[in-house]
Design a protein around this motif. Structure first.
Motif, PDB file in Angstrom:
ATOM      1  N   ALA A   5       0.797  -1.230   0.000  1.00 36.53           N
ATOM      2  CA  ALA A   5       0.000   0.000   0.000  1.00 36.53           C
ATOM      3  C   ALA A   5       0.831   1.281   0.000  1.00 36.53           C
ATOM      4  O   ALA A   5       0.288   2.368  -0.164  1.00 36.53           O
ATOM      5  N   HIS A   6       2.150   1.144   0.190  1.00 37.45           N
ATOM      6  CA  HIS A   6       2.956   2.366   0.240  1.00 37.45           C
ATOM      7  C   HIS A   6       4.437   2.101   0.007  1.00 37.45           C
ATOM      8  O   HIS A   6       5.098   1.470   0.833  1.00 37.45           O
ATOM      9  N   CYS A   7       4.939   2.559  -1.126  1.00 41.59           N
ATOM     10  CA  CYS A   7       6.390   2.526  -1.364  1.00 41.59           C
ATOM     11  C   CYS A   7       6.748   3.691  -2.274  1.00 41.59           C
ATOM     12  O   CYS A   7       5.876   4.465  -2.682  1.00 41.59           O
ATOM     13  N   HIS A   8       8.028   3.820  -2.536  1.00 43.13           N
ATOM     14  CA  HIS A   8       8.517   4.965  -3.320  1.00 43.13           C
ATOM     15  C   HIS A   8       9.313   4.465  -4.519  1.00 43.13           C
ATOM     16  O   HIS A   8      10.533   4.365  -4.462  1.00 43.13           O
ATOM     17  N   LEU A   9       8.605   4.140  -5.591  1.00 46.39           N
ATOM     18  CA  LEU A   9       9.289   3.588  -6.770  1.00 46.39           C
ATOM     19  C   LEU A   9      10.232   4.599  -7.411  1.00 46.39           C
ATOM     20  O   LEU A   9      11.179   4.222  -8.104  1.00 46.39           O
ATOM     21  N   GLY A  80      -1.220  12.173  -0.902  1.00 40.38           N
ATOM     22  CA  GLY A  80      -0.264  11.883   0.150  1.00 40.38           C
ATOM     23  C   GLY A  80       1.113  11.643  -0.435  1.00 40.38           C
ATOM     24  O   GLY A  80       1.271  11.725  -1.665  1.00 40.38           O
ATOM     25  N   GLU A  81       2.134  11.346   0.312  1.00 40.56           N
ATOM     26  CA  GLU A  81       1.900  11.359   1.726  1.00 40.56           C
ATOM     27  C   GLU A  81       1.939  12.777   2.248  1.00 40.56           C
ATOM     28  O   GLU A  81       2.668  13.631   1.742  1.00 40.56           O
ATOM     29  N   THR A  82       1.160  13.000   3.268  1.00 41.28           N
ATOM     30  CA  THR A  82       1.077  14.314   3.875  1.00 41.28           C
ATOM     31  C   THR A  82       0.761  14.125   5.354  1.00 41.28           C
ATOM     32  O   THR A  82       0.380  13.036   5.770  1.00 41.28           O
ATOM     33  N   MET A 141      -3.158   5.481   7.850  1.00 40.51           N
ATOM     34  CA  MET A 141      -2.008   5.828   8.681  1.00 40.51           C
ATOM     35  C   MET A 141      -0.821   5.021   8.170  1.00 40.51           C
ATOM     36  O   MET A 141      -0.641   3.851   8.532  1.00 40.51           O
ATOM     37  N   HIS A 142      -0.041   5.674   7.292  1.00 39.97           N
ATOM     38  CA  HIS A 142       1.114   5.012   6.685  1.00 39.97           C
ATOM     39  C   HIS A 142       2.176   4.729   7.744  1.00 39.97           C
ATOM     40  O   HIS A 142       2.411   5.538   8.624  1.00 39.97           O
ATOM     41  N   PHE A 143       2.791   3.538   7.651  1.00 40.08           N
ATOM     42  CA  PHE A 143       3.853   3.118   8.572  1.00 40.08           C
ATOM     43  C   PHE A 143       3.479   3.408  10.021  1.00 40.08           C
ATOM     44  O   PHE A 143       4.233   4.061  10.763  1.00 40.08           O
ATOM     45  N   THR A 187       5.631  -1.448   2.592  1.00 39.02           N
ATOM     46  CA  THR A 187       7.076  -1.597   2.829  1.00 39.02           C
ATOM     47  C   THR A 187       7.775  -0.255   3.066  1.00 39.02           C
ATOM     48  O   THR A 187       8.808  -0.207   3.699  1.00 39.02           O
ATOM     49  N   ASP A 188       7.235   0.839   2.495  1.00 36.71           N
ATOM     50  CA  ASP A 188       7.947   2.119   2.475  1.00 36.71           C
ATOM     51  C   ASP A 188       9.292   1.962   1.751  1.00 36.71           C
ATOM     52  O   ASP A 188      10.191   2.773   1.934  1.00 36.71           O
ATOM     53  N   ALA A 189       9.417   0.912   0.951  1.00 37.60           N
ATOM     54  CA  ALA A 189      10.670   0.657   0.222  1.00 37.60           C
ATOM     55  C   ALA A 189      10.963   1.839  -0.715  1.00 37.60           C
ATOM     56  O   ALA A 189      10.033   2.480  -1.190  1.00 37.60           O
TER      57      ALA A 189
HETATM   58 ZN    ZN Z   1       6.881   6.802   2.587  1.00 41.87          ZN
END
Ligand code: ZN
Length: 234
Positions: A5-9, A80-82, A141-143, A187-189
């Motif tokens: 649901a959340h990473c930074h490609l 987001g993210e914000t 709520m990310h991470f 993952t926030d990878a």
């Molecule tokens: Zn992130």
């Protein structure tokens, strides 16, 4: 298929999709938003665009409306993210800038009818205060690194909790006490773990804590992410 649901490609050296995990890539600044949009279109992955609190204190906010226009004119699935980050924003001046950007992002999400991806560091209470004040219900709520009380408050307000593949006592209790319908995995990878495929570890973590089957956790968290971001597959 699992959903991260959340990473930074945009921060990956090489993006290799094999169909086992669908990554949702997320921006945090205007330049990162531009890259994530390009990646999203090229690789056919959903993307979320927004301005993070760290960006709010680093960059010239005179461009904020220009940044919003770019988000408005993109095929993003969320804003987001914000949020608020009092770890990096220590002075009243910094925090004022973070509030300004966060509120603008909340307004934009409302205007566009989109869910919000929240970054909250050392400021979960303050973020939840804002969300409740503005009546925002569709947020993730990310991470999430808060305690069970804060998780309960977020869920009560309508939010979902995103679980990263890092083990902690607090996270374990949050996983145990939060119903699976309100959990997604991320993952926030590449920042915390190298690849979005490491989302498997977050699924395993939930399965272990809740005593559920891996497949069921994978399926349910993917379904939750699909519903949250209103994803459609052609
Ligand atoms: Zn992130």
């Amino acid at each position: 298929m699992l959903i991260d649901a959340h990473c930074h490609l945009d921060s990956f050296k090489k993006i290799e999709l094999d169909g086992s995990v669908l990554p949702i890539t997320c921006g945090y600044s205007h330049s990162s938003n531009i890259k994530n949009k390009e990646i999203g279109e090229e690789y056919k992955v959903p993307y979320v665009l927004g301005i993070a609190p760290q960006t709010a204190i680093r960059e010239d906010l005179n461009k904020l409306e220009e940044w919003c226009s770019f988000i408005r004119d993109s095929e993003r699935v969320g804003v987001g993210e914000t949020g608020l980050d009092f770890h990096w924003g220590k002075t009243p001046e910094d925090r004022k800038k973070q509030y300004l950007v966060f509120r603008r992002m909340l307004g934009l999400a409302e205007e566009l009818g989109l869910p919000i991806v929240i970054h909250a560091r050392d400021a979960i209470k303050e973020v939840l205060d804002e969300l409740e004040t503005f009546g925002v219900k569709r947020f993730m709520m990310h991470f999430f690194s808060g305690d069970i009380k804060e998780a309960g408050r977020a869920v009560e307000a309508g939010g979902i909790i995103s679980i990263a593949p890092l083990h902690s006592k607090k996270r374990k209790i949050v996983i145990r006490e939060t119903e699976i319908e309100r959990l997604v995995v991320e993952t926030d990878a590449p920042y915390v773990v190298p690849s979005f495929k490491d989302v498997i570890k977050a699924v395993e973590y939930i399965a272990e804590v809740k005593g559920m089957e891996f497949e069921e956790v994978g399926e349910k968290t993917a379904k939750n992410a699909v519903e949250f971001f209103n994803l459609s597959f052609e």
